[in-house]
Design a protein around this motif. Structure first.
Motif, PDB file in Angstrom:
ATOM      1  N   ASN A   1       0.831  -1.213   0.000  1.00  0.00           N
ATOM      2  CA  ASN A   1       0.000   0.000   0.000  1.00  0.00           C
ATOM      3  C   ASN A   1       0.858   1.253   0.000  1.00  0.00           C
TER       4      ASN A   1
ATOM      5  N   THR B   1       0.670   3.839  -3.478  1.00  0.00           N
ATOM      6  CA  THR B   1      -0.167   5.028  -3.290  1.00  0.00           C
ATOM      7  C   THR B   1       0.299   6.128  -4.249  1.00  0.00           C
TER       8      THR B   1
ATOM      9  N   ALA C   1       3.798   6.302  -8.321  1.00  0.00           N
ATOM     10  CA  ALA C   1       3.747   5.862  -6.921  1.00  0.00           C
ATOM     11  C   ALA C   1       5.202   5.787  -6.465  1.00  0.00           C
TER      12      ALA C   1
ATOM     13  N   THR D   1      -6.669   2.467 -11.208  1.00  0.00           N
ATOM     14  CA  THR D   1      -5.798   1.949 -10.138  1.00  0.00           C
ATOM     15  C   THR D   1      -4.765   0.942 -10.642  1.00  0.00           C
TER      16      THR D   1
END
Length: 447
Positions: A346, A350, A359, A381
């Motif tokens: 995660n 992000t 990211a 995503t």
């Protein structure tokens, strides 16, 4: 005394679980153990997809092969199954500009130079593991891990002390996109074709922008990350990832410097026809002039880093790349092995600010300019990366979908080496835009 013994025995019997309870407790413990999905070989129909609908993808690629595109391997995984593993065209068609009388056909087992996908599936995987183990702190300064990473008196732009590991991963450190360390004419005082010296030159490379003022994709960022990994682990980058990541996963063809580690040349997809000369337009000391096959194409990696770098140098097959994609889809593990945890993933996936397509290393399909790679049919995503030699990876957690498109598009002539030495005939194919093929896959799978 006897009474005390009997009382103690009675208490122990009361506290001991019955056989049925013991079995129940064991099952509960097993249920809590984390078993990650391992890939199985399947058919599109196994996951509710029509094989007929995927034929349009084959038609697109084979049409481009008939027009001269060299070759490709396509692997698609869905819901824990490899539903497509196909090879097209040729692994090697040319020796220089001469067409081989017996070109080497592409196979699903052909090994590819991953180019910048090395950044994700070597450096990022290693960093994700080290962060998950608490051995690397993303907020810590680069200088903490590499004390020599300091501003020099004659540096025009200063601020290296402010740069963190996160800045390198997000490409906001202010370092240049590339330095041709291997070429004395371009590198100047930073010239090196010795790995240990190059590491010092990378650390000494001056900033191009003040930290945090620009987001510029940089090989130098990832060369530094590779050096940090070596400092933290005490071993070379290739030793670390091959022993701590690929071997535990059962991967045998995913490695750096594969010709030095048991692989034979004809197992590889060939790349540039005349070494790194761009059909004769470029020259520097020790430049290769033969058709490259099984040697990393990237000049900084080959000449200056002895084939092992954080930005390039990794080789793999489509099938083994599928395992690495599944690790990300699984949340960091495979089978009974956990490489890193979902919390760390995660952190690394992000979106950053100001450009949400970045990211921590991973690229994200968050805006229109990324659709040329991931397609407009993919969710915003979706993440992955590209590689200069012609490689593309797609990770779609939402749909439990992974796509690995490996091509050798640079195994073709340079269109005009003196006008632009970086544009090859293979670049003109719709396959080279990636998004066209990825779009066809999404339309066939996600209805």
């Amino acid at each position: 005394m006897k009474n005390i013994v009997w009382i103690l025995l009675f208490i122990l019997l009361c506290l001991s679980p019955s056989p049925s309870n013991a079995k129940s407790n064991t099952n509960t413990m097993q249920a809590k153990k984390n078993y990650y999905t391992k890939l199985q070989i399947g058919l599109p129909e196994d996951v509710g997809i029509s094989s007929e609908r995927l034929k349009v993808v084959d038609e697109c690629i084979t049409t481009e092969i008939s027009r001269g595109f060299p070759g490709a391997v396509l692997v698609i995984i869905k819901d824990g199954k490899i539903i497509k593993d196909s090879a097209y065209g040729f692994a090697k068609r040319y020796d220089g500009h001469s067409v081989l009388s017996q070109p080497i056909k592409m196979k699903t087992t052909t090994i590819f130079d991953l180019a910048s996908n090395t950044k994700m599936f070597s450096t990022n995987f290693a960093m994700q593991q080290l962060v998950s183990q608490g051995k690397v702190d993303l907020k810590q300064s680069v200088q903490y891990y590499l004390p020599a990473f300091k501003d020099r008196d004659n540096d025009e732009i200063k601020g290296k002390a402010k740069i963190t590991v996160t800045d390198l991963l997000q490409h906001t450190a202010g370092l240049p996109s590339s330095i041709h360390y291997h070429d004395p004419k371009k590198a100047g005082v930073l010239y090196s074709q010795d790995r240990e010296l190059t590491k010092k030159m990378v650390i000494a490379t001056p900033l191009k922008h003040p930290p945090h003022t620009a987001q510029i994709y940089s090989d130098i960022d990832y060369m530094l990350l590779g050096i940090i990994i070596e400092e933290v682990t005490g071993v070379s980058l290739d030793d670390y990832v091959e022993k701590e990541i690929y071997k535990p996963l059962g991967l045998i063809h995913t490695k750096y410097n594969p010709l030095q580690k048991g692989e034979t040349q004809n197992e590889f997809a060939a790349t540039e026809l005349f070494g790194n000369t761009r059909d004769g337009a470029i020259s520097f000391p020790h430049i290769r002039k033969h058709t490259l096959q099984g040697e990393v194409h990237d000049e900084k990696a080959f000449y200056s880093m002895a084939g092992v770098s954080g930005h390039a140098g990794l080789f793999s097959t489509g099938r083994e790349m599928a395992v690495l994609l599944q690790v990300m889809l699984n949340g960091g593990g495979y089978g009974n092995l956990e490489l890193f945890n979902q919390s760390t993933i995660n952190q690394f996936t992000t979106p950053s600010s100001p450009d949400s397509s970045f990211a921590l290393g991973w690229r994200i399909n968050s805006d229109d300019h990324m659709h040329q790679f991931f397609s407009e049919s993919a969710p915003s995503t979706v993440l992955g990366h590209t590689g200069w030699t012609g490689t593309m990876t797609v990770i779609d957690k939402e749909n439990q979908l992974g796509i690995c498109l490996l091509t050798n598009k640079r195994h073709s002539h340079v269109i005009d080496p003196y006008k632009n030495p970086n544009v090859f005939a293979g670049d003109q194919s719709v396959i080279s835009n990636y998004g066209k093929v990825i779009d066809l896959i999404y339309k066939a799978i996600i209805s």
